[in-house]
Motif scaffolding. Structure first.
Motif, PDB file in Angstrom:
ATOM      1  N   SER A   1       0.842  -1.199   0.000  1.00  0.00           N
ATOM      2  CA  SER A   1       0.000   0.000   0.000  1.00  0.00           C
ATOM      3  C   SER A   1       0.877   1.250   0.000  1.00  0.00           C
ATOM      4  O   SER A   1       0.685   2.180   0.778  1.00  0.00           O
ATOM      5  N   ILE A   2       1.841   1.246  -0.883  1.00  0.00           N
ATOM      6  CA  ILE A   2       2.914   2.220  -0.874  1.00  0.00           C
ATOM      7  C   ILE A   2       2.509   3.571  -1.453  1.00  0.00           C
ATOM      8  O   ILE A   2       3.061   4.606  -1.112  1.00  0.00           O
ATOM      9  N   GLY A   3       1.529   3.592  -2.376  1.00  0.00           N
ATOM     10  CA  GLY A   3       1.018   4.858  -2.890  1.00  0.00           C
ATOM     11  C   GLY A   3       2.105   5.734  -3.497  1.00  0.00           C
ATOM     12  O   GLY A   3       2.892   5.292  -4.334  1.00  0.00           O
ATOM     13  N   PRO A   4       2.206   6.993  -3.032  1.00  0.00           N
ATOM     14  CA  PRO A   4       3.172   7.922  -3.617  1.00  0.00           C
ATOM     15  C   PRO A   4       4.521   7.948  -2.898  1.00  0.00           C
ATOM     16  O   PRO A   4       5.346   8.822  -3.182  1.00  0.00           O
ATOM     17  N   ARG A   5       4.775   7.018  -1.964  1.00  0.00           N
ATOM     18  CA  ARG A   5       5.978   7.086  -1.125  1.00  0.00           C
ATOM     19  C   ARG A   5       7.225   6.633  -1.883  1.00  0.00           C
ATOM     20  O   ARG A   5       7.852   5.620  -1.559  1.00  0.00           O
ATOM     21  N   VAL A   6       7.589   7.393  -2.882  1.00  0.00           N
ATOM     22  CA  VAL A   6       8.721   7.063  -3.747  1.00  0.00           C
ATOM     23  C   VAL A   6      10.021   7.004  -2.954  1.00  0.00           C
ATOM     24  O   VAL A   6      10.830   6.075  -3.108  1.00  0.00           O
TER      25      VAL A   6
ATOM     26  N   PHE B   1      -7.067  -3.082   0.805  1.00  0.00           N
ATOM     27  CA  PHE B   1      -7.032  -3.685   2.149  1.00  0.00           C
ATOM     28  C   PHE B   1      -8.417  -3.758   2.773  1.00  0.00           C
ATOM     29  O   PHE B   1      -8.609  -4.422   3.784  1.00  0.00           O
ATOM     30  N   THR B   2      -9.407  -3.099   2.143  1.00  0.00           N
ATOM     31  CA  THR B   2     -10.789  -3.220   2.602  1.00  0.00           C
ATOM     32  C   THR B   2     -11.479  -4.442   2.001  1.00  0.00           C
ATOM     33  O   THR B   2     -12.606  -4.771   2.370  1.00  0.00           O
ATOM     34  N   ASP B   3     -10.815  -5.113   1.087  1.00  0.00           N
ATOM     35  CA  ASP B   3     -11.377  -6.241   0.345  1.00  0.00           C
ATOM     36  C   ASP B   3     -11.083  -7.551   1.081  1.00  0.00           C
ATOM     37  O   ASP B   3     -10.015  -7.730   1.662  1.00  0.00           O
ATOM     38  N   GLU B   4     -12.027  -8.485   1.025  1.00  0.00           N
ATOM     39  CA  GLU B   4     -11.809  -9.789   1.651  1.00  0.00           C
ATOM     40  C   GLU B   4     -10.641 -10.547   1.027  1.00  0.00           C
ATOM     41  O   GLU B   4     -10.039 -11.413   1.655  1.00  0.00           O
TER      42      GLU B   4
ATOM     43  N   VAL C   1       2.570   0.100   5.582  1.00  0.00           N
ATOM     44  CA  VAL C   1       2.661   1.536   5.852  1.00  0.00           C
ATOM     45  C   VAL C   1       1.299   2.182   6.126  1.00  0.00           C
ATOM     46  O   VAL C   1       1.230   3.384   6.356  1.00  0.00           O
ATOM     47  N   ARG C   2       0.235   1.385   6.107  1.00  0.00           N
ATOM     48  CA  ARG C   2      -1.102   1.897   6.413  1.00  0.00           C
ATOM     49  C   ARG C   2      -1.639   1.201   7.659  1.00  0.00           C
ATOM     50  O   ARG C   2      -1.467  -0.011   7.827  1.00  0.00           O
ATOM     51  N   ASP C   3      -2.319   1.938   8.526  1.00  0.00           N
ATOM     52  CA  ASP C   3      -2.831   1.370   9.766  1.00  0.00           C
ATOM     53  C   ASP C   3      -3.709   0.148   9.527  1.00  0.00           C
ATOM     54  O   ASP C   3      -3.577  -0.878  10.203  1.00  0.00           O
ATOM     55  N   GLU C   4      -4.629   0.266   8.565  1.00  0.00           N
ATOM     56  CA  GLU C   4      -5.595  -0.810   8.335  1.00  0.00           C
ATOM     57  C   GLU C   4      -4.900  -2.101   7.925  1.00  0.00           C
ATOM     58  O   GLU C   4      -5.314  -3.200   8.341  1.00  0.00           O
TER      59      GLU C   4
ATOM     60  N   PHE D   1       5.931   3.054   9.983  1.00  0.00           N
ATOM     61  CA  PHE D   1       6.618   4.270   9.588  1.00  0.00           C
ATOM     62  C   PHE D   1       5.641   5.435   9.557  1.00  0.00           C
ATOM     63  O   PHE D   1       4.513   5.307   9.092  1.00  0.00           O
ATOM     64  N   GLY D   2       6.080   6.597  10.025  1.00  0.00           N
ATOM     65  CA  GLY D   2       5.294   7.805   9.879  1.00  0.00           C
ATOM     66  C   GLY D   2       5.481   8.386   8.491  1.00  0.00           C
ATOM     67  O   GLY D   2       6.493   8.142   7.828  1.00  0.00           O
ATOM     68  N   ALA D   3       4.507   9.186   8.063  1.00  0.00           N
ATOM     69  CA  ALA D   3       4.597   9.789   6.733  1.00  0.00           C
ATOM     70  C   ALA D   3       5.779  10.743   6.625  1.00  0.00           C
ATOM     71  O   ALA D   3       6.287  10.996   5.533  1.00  0.00           O
ATOM     72  N   GLY D   4       6.237  11.269   7.769  1.00  0.00           N
ATOM     73  CA  GLY D   4       7.356  12.206   7.751  1.00  0.00           C
ATOM     74  C   GLY D   4       8.714  11.567   7.981  1.00  0.00           C
ATOM     75  O   GLY D   4       9.682  12.279   8.274  1.00  0.00           O
TER      76      GLY D   4
END
Length: 322
Positions: A7-12, A52-55, A76-79, A270-273
């Motif tokens: 769930s890395i998204g934009p975290r290049v 991550f909301t998907d079964e 990297v995401r709480d869920e 990890f925090g976003a910062g």
């Protein structure tokens, strides 16, 4: 050694930092449900996961692990932290390490009420958190805290649904709905973030980076300045000694109010910062790789980073031909 960061998204930058730490000793596999997530395309390889909301999320994780011979997962995401830790036994049987605290600790961290109760039970200062108006009003009557208050959804994400309440009438009106809400005093004289790494093997605090948050956007730090703060450092060190189940990269948020310091949130990831810490020499990616090799890390010298360096987050663009 192959590591899946999901769930890395934009975290290049986080992907690039992890690749540097692995060097030629393995691969970084980035995972996300969105094929247009920028960080997918700077990793050594990538996988498309179910949301991550998907079964089917865990099934897609297991497929990715088999196809890419994954040794460890960094969420990297709480869920997804909670979903992964609930399936720890399955991952353990496959020889896959997940960089999270225990399931019990994760559930505490991801529930703001439980977080406050946990902090208070250890006799540390937490941000008073209540679900009932009467409880908050009783605290205000003691005279230490006052309006304004913060009211937010109990299951909120980032700063979504958060509102500031200036008086009793407004508080009673907002909390009269059936929605499950949390009420806290507005302790925002100053706000701090503390990125820590607790060794996965020894359980020792390896490194700590403190920043004062200057501006937030959608729950993430947009502008911050590095800070040497002996009182905060001592508070966090002692708290971690009394919280042995907190391991790996942890993001702790704190507030100052009337000259006193309060632990607000404990994020089991990890925090976003984190970029701020890394660029000033707190290389948690190196610590992770060393731990995954079975080696304990030597604790870093306290506050070895430069004081007073400001980080400003900005956005960039990537062109990709599919």
């Amino acid at each position: 050694m192959n590591i899946l960061i999901c769930s890395i998204g934009p975290r290049v930058k986080q992907v690039e930092f992890l690749k540097e730490a692995l060097s030629n000793e393995g691969k970084v596999i980035a995972g996300d449900s969105d094929p247009l997530s920028a960080a997918l395309y700077v990793a050594d390889d990538f996988v498309l996961l179910r949301p991550f909301t998907d079964e089917g999320y865990i099934a897609s994780i297991l497929t990715a692990c088999r196809e890419h011979d994954i040794d460890a997962i960094i969420p990297v995401r709480d869920e997804e932290v909670l979903k992964l830790v609930k399936n720890k036994s399955v991952l353990d049987n496959l020889g896959i390490k997940i960089l999270t605290p225990s399931e019990e600790m994760v559930e505490i961290c991801l529930d703001k009420m439980k977080t406050y109760q946990y902090i208070r039970n250890l006799n540390y200062p937490g941000v008073p958190t209540f679900s009932k108006t009467e409880e908050m009003l009783d605290i205000l009557a003691e005279g230490y805290f006052d309006f304004p208050l913060i009211v937010k959804p109990a299951n909120g994400d980032g700063s979504i649904g958060v509102c500031v309440v200036d008086n009793k009438e407004e508080l009673e009106r907002i909390t009269s709905t059936n929605e499950r809400l949390l009420i806290q005093p507005y302790l925002k004289n100053r706000e701090f973030g503390c990125d820590v790494y607790v060794d996965l093997i020894s359980g020792e605090l390896v490194d700590m980076f403190i920043k004062e948050k200057k501006e937030m956007k959608e729950g993430a730090t947009d502008k911050a300045v590095s800070l040497h703060h002996p009182e905060l450092e001592k508070l966090v060190r002692n708290f971690l000694k009394d919280s042995p189940e907190l391991r790996g990269p942890i993001d702790i948020d704190l507030f100052e109010y009337n000259g006193h310091y309060f632990i607000s949130e404990i994020n089991p990831r990890f925090g976003a910062g984190y970029i701020h810490a890394h660029l000033l020499g707190c290389n948690y990616m190196d610590y992770i790789v060393r731990n995954l090799k079975g080696q304990a890390n030597t604790p870093a010298e306290p506050c070895h980073y430069e004081n007073g360096v400001t980080m400003v987050r900005y956005y960039d663009y990537m062109l990709k031909r599919f």
